[in-house]
Design an enzyme around this catalytic site. Structure first.
Site, short mmCIF file in Angstrom:
data_model
loop_
_atom_site.label_atom_id
_atom_site.label_comp_id
_atom_site.label_asym_id
_atom_site.label_seq_id
_atom_site.Cartn_x
_atom_site.Cartn_y
_atom_site.Cartn_z
N HIS A 152 0.84 -1.21 0.00
CA HIS A 152 0.00 0.00 0.00
C HIS A 152 0.87 1.25 0.00
CE1 HIS A 152 -3.03 -2.66 2.34
NE2 HIS A 152 -3.54 -2.47 1.14
N LYS B 107 -15.47 -8.16 3.25
CA LYS B 107 -14.54 -8.48 4.34
C LYS B 107 -15.25 -8.17 5.66
CE LYS B 107 -10.50 -7.50 1.50
NZ LYS B 107 -9.41 -6.57 1.22
N ARG C 29 -2.27 -5.90 -8.57
CA ARG C 29 -1.27 -6.95 -8.37
C ARG C 29 -1.41 -8.02 -9.44
NH1 ARG C 29 -3.18 -7.78 -2.35
NH2 ARG C 29 -5.02 -7.83 -3.67
N SER D 124 -2.93 -7.67 2.81
CA SER D 124 -3.15 -7.65 4.26
C SER D 124 -3.54 -9.04 4.75
CB SER D 124 -4.26 -6.65 4.61
OG SER D 124 -3.90 -5.37 4.16
#
Ligand code: PNS
Length: 165
Positions: A18, A42, A92, A130
């Protein structure tokens, strides 16, 4: 006119990946607002929104044009109200693409005044997330490669408590 970008994410917790995206965005725009946002998919966060904001503030304290905010609503609404011209996201591996593409299209539908700008991650951060950090920590692994040094102790301690609870 000030060119503002919003860099949204869950940041649970903020990683070196990040930070790389925030750093690069801060060179492209006059101001970058890092936005701690809610990802409905999430459901179980480790860090409270306020903690996540404090962690991001610690690692961006030397960037004069980066601010941090928390928002619980629609990203497109925040971006419009902030007068931002861009939403910056890190991209990514290939697996990110479909989801990010979908969000970019939805955000444009909701507010066409901002472009979604994707910055490709560096090769070393390609598989960093994360969730990966939390999994490694949960099994007692070393996360120092993935977390900025100034917040490492706090994060390790918290993830260890989480593991023992
Ligand atoms: O770090 P993440 O979890 O990949 O970030 C996703 C996030 C939080 C940026 C996304 O879920 C989001 O924009 N949430 C805010 C609510 C919203 O606007 N949802 C619709 C997006 S199309």
């Amino acid at each position: 006119m000030e060119r503002i970008a919003v860099c949204p994410g869950s940041f649970d917790p903020v990683t070196k990946g990040h930070l790389d995206i925030i750093t690069r965005a801060s060179k492209l725009f006059d101001r970058v607002i890092v936005l701690v946002s809610k990802n409905m998919m999430k459901t179980r966060a480790c860090f409270s929104p306020q903690e996540r904001k404090s962690l991001i503030l610690s690692v961006t304290k030397d960037f004069p044009n980066v601010t941090v905010d928390i928002f619980d609503g629609l990203l497109a609404d925040y971006v419009r109200d902030a007068g931002a011209i861009a939403i910056v996201k890190g991209l990514r591996a290939v697996s990110d693409f479909e989801y990010e593409f979908q969000m970019a299209l939805a955000n444009r539908e909701l507010y066409a005044g901002a472009e979604t700008v994707f910055l490709t991650t560096t090769a070393e951060n390609m598989y960093l997330s994360s969730s990966v950090v939390k999994q490694i920590a949960a099994f007692g692994g070393d996360i120092s490669h993935f977390i900025p040094p100034e917040i490492l102790d706090f994060i390790e301690k918290r993830l260890l408590e989480e593991r023992l609870s």
